[in-house]
Write a protein that holds these residues in place. Structure first.
Motif, PDB file in Angstrom:
ATOM      1  N   GLU A 185      29.235  61.526  18.521  1.00 43.53           N
ATOM      2  CA  GLU A 185      30.085  61.017  17.445  1.00 43.53           C
ATOM      3  C   GLU A 185      31.505  60.840  17.967  1.00 43.53           C
ATOM      4  N   GLN A 186      32.022  59.624  17.827  1.00 49.12           N
ATOM      5  CA  GLN A 186      33.335  59.316  18.392  1.00 49.12           C
ATOM      6  C   GLN A 186      34.466  60.019  17.639  1.00 49.12           C
ATOM      7  N   HIS A 187      34.353  60.065  16.317  1.00 45.25           N
ATOM      8  CA  HIS A 187      35.435  60.635  15.510  1.00 45.25           C
ATOM      9  C   HIS A 187      35.055  62.010  14.963  1.00 45.25           C
ATOM     10  N   TRP A 188      34.354  62.809  15.756  1.00 47.22           N
ATOM     11  CA  TRP A 188      33.857  64.078  15.262  1.00 47.22           C
ATOM     12  C   TRP A 188      34.977  65.063  14.928  1.00 47.22           C
ATOM     13  N   ARG A 189      36.083  65.011  15.671  1.00 46.83           N
ATOM     14  CA  ARG A 189      37.184  65.943  15.414  1.00 46.83           C
ATOM     15  C   ARG A 189      37.772  65.727  14.024  1.00 46.83           C
ATOM     16  N   ARG A 190      37.964  64.460  13.660  1.00 48.23           N
ATOM     17  CA  ARG A 190      38.529  64.160  12.350  1.00 48.23           C
ATOM     18  C   ARG A 190      37.582  64.597  11.238  1.00 48.23           C
ATOM     19  N   GLN A 191      36.296  64.322  11.405  1.00 49.29           N
ATOM     20  CA  GLN A 191      35.330  64.708  10.387  1.00 49.29           C
ATOM     21  C   GLN A 191      35.192  66.231  10.290  1.00 49.29           C
ATOM     22  N   PHE A 192      35.207  66.896  11.456  1.00 51.28           N
ATOM     23  CA  PHE A 192      35.122  68.354  11.443  1.00 51.28           C
ATOM     24  C   PHE A 192      36.338  68.960  10.744  1.00 51.28           C
ATOM     25  N   ALA A 193      37.514  68.393  10.996  1.00 52.87           N
ATOM     26  CA  ALA A 193      38.731  68.907  10.363  1.00 52.87           C
ATOM     27  C   ALA A 193      38.653  68.781   8.842  1.00 52.87           C
ATOM     28  N   ILE A 194      38.140  67.650   8.355  1.00 53.16           N
ATOM     29  CA  ILE A 194      38.015  67.443   6.905  1.00 53.16           C
ATOM     30  C   ILE A 194      37.071  68.466   6.296  1.00 53.16           C
ATOM     31  N   HIS A 195      35.909  68.645   6.930  1.00 52.00           N
ATOM     32  CA  HIS A 195      34.923  69.581   6.393  1.00 52.00           C
ATOM     33  C   HIS A 195      35.401  71.027   6.512  1.00 52.00           C
ATOM     34  N   ALA A 196      36.083  71.349   7.594  1.00 53.04           N
ATOM     35  CA  ALA A 196      36.575  72.715   7.789  1.00 53.04           C
ATOM     36  C   ALA A 196      37.667  73.053   6.774  1.00 53.04           C
ATOM     37  N   VAL A 197      38.604  72.134   6.573  1.00 54.90           N
ATOM     38  CA  VAL A 197      39.673  72.361   5.590  1.00 54.90           C
ATOM     39  C   VAL A 197      39.076  72.485   4.189  1.00 54.90           C
ATOM     40  N   GLY A 198      38.145  71.586   3.876  1.00 55.75           N
ATOM     41  CA  GLY A 198      37.486  71.665   2.577  1.00 55.75           C
ATOM     42  C   GLY A 198      36.753  72.978   2.385  1.00 55.75           C
ATOM     43  N   LEU A 199      36.103  73.463   3.434  1.00 54.37           N
ATOM     44  CA  LEU A 199      35.381  74.734   3.370  1.00 54.37           C
ATOM     45  C   LEU A 199      36.335  75.890   3.084  1.00 54.37           C
ATOM     46  N   VAL A 200      37.469  75.910   3.758  1.00 57.27           N
ATOM     47  CA  VAL A 200      38.449  76.979   3.551  1.00 57.27           C
ATOM     48  C   VAL A 200      38.975  76.956   2.118  1.00 57.27           C
ATOM     49  N   LEU A 201      39.298  75.761   1.622  1.00 50.76           N
ATOM     50  CA  LEU A 201      39.799  75.643   0.254  1.00 50.76           C
ATOM     51  C   LEU A 201      38.755  76.118  -0.757  1.00 50.76           C
TER      52      LEU A 201
END
Length: 662
Positions: A423-439
């Motif tokens: 996945e080329q943009h995996w960092r951006r997608q991981f950041a979105i899911h990780a931030v959402g998970l924390v919230l």
């Protein structure tokens, strides 16, 4: 048939509507929703949460109302983060299923059933909270003497919504579309007016908020202020409920489904962030404070329009009442999400044997009617228990929502990490899911801690019991499946089926055995052998019949219907090939339908006209020790078909098929 039965059927058709033809190639087009209608049917849940989410958050601030500015920002960011995360989820799981499917596929079936049960309780609470909050809005301008009748009104609304949803998805959404539009217009006007009418005061509002923040910090310190803000943010968790509805209901959207779903998600995120943030900002601008018997939105509207008049004629009250009526009506529309997505999740779990299989069946109107009945009954029970207390309901609602949110985002974060090499943009997608998970975890933890005694414990107990029940049901079905494998051993002992070049023509006047089967298995072969044993050399013709049932697992598009039809025909051809190879004169009949008994009955009636000397056979599972729940988990289809055929004057026999639970 008695006249009273005809009258009941006629009345049912008037209320529910005429049956739909499942073989119609246009049925999916007619029943599916475009993005705008999906925004109404599925987005109403999210948008309507602005009626109680900001209210609960603002009340939790107490005297620190200056923190509302930070709450507006945090609310908007949270909505956008969760919406983007679920938009990515839709792209990875275009077949729908939402949190249940994601958790099952990415975290395992055991975690998936936890997410599924949390979703089921969530959708029950969606219905109950929306109906209760809607009546709260109406009772904000009605006399206090009418308060005892509020619970009765809520029950009436529930019954109406059950009937409406039994008619079908598109019908229910189209009927409520004007209500949704009226809510958007009235609330956009209220928010824009609240900001425009206080435009000159905005610098002072920001200045006073900053001064109040410095005063609070200097008085009690940074940590207590942050805790107050975090508590209010968590208590407003109801604001984000409904965002997951689109991913759960992808299968009811118009093709191309992914594009339609993402457009719907965009409309939902934009409208919810503007409405929820704007309403909370309006509280601050108008210095609104809680008043007995009124919602915060009612207080805001009174502060905005209460003194409006034209030519000495007061119109402010009319505007307030109109806006609150639109708000209540939208909340009733939002209850639709529970009736649309709840039975769909229940059907998905039934297909996977976590719930009774009958919850996967469709009605003649192509809706999962058993699920609608269950959701309505459960919502009624919760409503009566809580007496419509919105504070308690929102807590119970939010906990289950954020259990599902957390599991879904955890699964997507893990999935993104696994695909990081491709996945080329995996960092951006991981950041979105990780931030959402924390919230989501933060909101879940604080809500459970703060409100455990005010309803938090109850929703955790209900969800836990649902999970335990699901595991028990799955264990039973697995045990029965192991027991049925002993019947399949018959297939290994049978002579091989040799396809004959041609079959002898059927003698219409000969004795004919019509055997209703499902799959090609030892169960069906066992029925044939039992007939030979009980009625030796009696039957000259053998006809295998199947009612190919289109359930919630198959009703996802014309391709699924075609696959069901092809697979059913192949199974029947196997029976016919085997029977002919053993010297029997055999053929088959099949028909598509949504209900086994009705479809099988039609097949048998047609065969009775074609073969007057036909006798009909059905196999029924017999357990060594019959339990009360066997009637729930295993439908009484054979006996129901037998009763109908015998009423028609036809000979029908139910063959007992013993099964030892493994």
């Amino acid at each position: 048939m008695p006249a009273t039965m005809n009258d009941l059927r006629r009345l049912r058709r008037i209320i529910i509507g005429k049956p739909r033809d499942v073989t119609d190639r246009q049925v999916f087009h007619h029943a599916s929703l475009i993005a705008f209608l999906a925004w109404i049917g599925l987005g109403a849940d999210g948008l309507s949460s602005s009626s109680y989410g900001p209210d609960e958050a603002y009340r939790a601030l107490g005297g620190h109302t200056h923190l509302a500015l930070f709450l507006v920002l945090m609310t908007t960011v949270t909505i956008l983060v969760i919406s983007v995360a679920y938009s990515n989820l839709i792209q990875h799981f275009p077949g729908g299923g939402g949190g249940y499917l994601v958790a099952t596929k990415l975290l395992g079936p055991r975690v998936g059933v936890v997410s599924g049960c949390a979703l089921l309780v969530d959708y029950v609470m969606t219905i109950t909270t929306s109906v209760a909050s809607g009546c709260d809005q109406l009772w904000s301008f009605l006399p206090l003497a009418w308060a005892p009748y509020k619970i009765t009104a809520e029950l009436v609304v529930l019954i109406f919504l059950v009937i409406l949803n039994l008619r079908g998805v598109r019908e229910s959404v189209t009927f409520l579309a004007p209500i949704f539009v009226a809510f958007v217009v009235t609330h956009v006007f209220a928010i824009v007016y609240s900001i425009a009418s206080h435009a000159g005061e905005l610098p002072g509002v920001f200045h006073d908020a900053r001064q109040d923040l410095h005063h609070s910090v200097s008085t009690i310190g940074w940590i207590p202020v942050l805790l107050i803000l975090l508590r209010a943010y968590s208590m407003g968790g109801g604001t984000y409920t409904g965002i997951e509805a689109v991913s759960n209901g992808v299968t009811m959207l118009r093709e191309p489904r992914v594009r339609t779903a993402r457009t719907t998600m965009f409309l939902m995120a934009l409208s919810l962030s503007f409405t929820a943030g704007g309403i909370m900002f309006g509280y601050l601008l108008t210095a609104s404070h809680p008043l007995p018997g009124k919602t915060m939105n009612a207080v805001l509207l009174l502060n905005l329009f209460g003194r409006w008049s034209i030519g000495g004629i007061s119109i402010g009250s009319a505007i307030v009442i109109l806006t609150l009526v639109c708000e209540a009506a939208l909340l009733f529309v939002a209850a639709q999400t529970g009736f649309l997505d709840g039975p769909r999740i229940l059907g998905n779990m039934a297909v996977d044997s976590w719930m009774p299989h009958r919850f996967g069946q469709l009605s003649e109107r192509l809706v999962t009617h058993n699920g609608i009945y269950l959701m309505g009954a459960a919502a009624t029970a919760v409503l009566l228990y809580t007496r419509g207390d919105i504070s308690m309901l929102v807590v119970m609602y939010a906990i289950n929502v954020f259990i599902t949110f957390s599991l879904s985002l955890l699964g997507m974060a893990r999935h993104t990490l696994e695909l990081r090499k491709s996945e080329q943009h995996w960092r951006r997608q991981f950041a979105i899911h990780a931030v959402g998970l924390v919230l989501c975890l933060a909101i879940l933890t604080v809500t459970v801690f703060e409100k455990f005694a005010q309803g938090g414990w109850l929703t955790l107990v209900i969800t836990g019991l649902a999970v335990a029940l699901a595991f028990s049901i799955r264990r039973h079905y697995a045990s029965v499946e192991r027991g049925l494998k002993s019947l399949d051993e018959i297939l290994g002992d049978l002579p091989p089926a040799v396809t004959t070049a041609s079959a002898a023509p059927m003698d219409r006047d000969a004795t004919t055995a019509v055997i209703m089967v499902k799959d090609f298995s030892g169960f069906g072969i066992h029925q044939v052998l039992s007939i030979h044993r009980v009625f030796p050399r009696t039957f000259k013709n053998f006809i295998f019949g199947t009612a190919a049932v289109v359930d919630s697992g198959a009703f996802k598009g014309t391709d699924e219907i075609d696959r069901l039809e092809s697979q059913t025909r192949q199974n029947l051809e196997k029976y016919v090939a085997w029977a002919r190879s053993q010297g029997m004169n055999a053929d088959y009949r099949m028909e598509l339908g949504t209900e086994v008994v009705e479809t099988a009955h039609e097949i048998c009636k047609e065969l009775a006209e074609e073969f007057p000397r036909a006798i009909f056979f059905m196999g029924r599972l017999i357990f060594r020790n019959e339990k009360w729940y066997h009637g729930i988990l295993h439908n009484e289809t054979p006996n129901a078909i037998q009763r109908r055929l015998q009423f028609d004057g036809l000979q029908a026999i139910v063959l007992p098929i013993r099964v030892l639970e493994g």
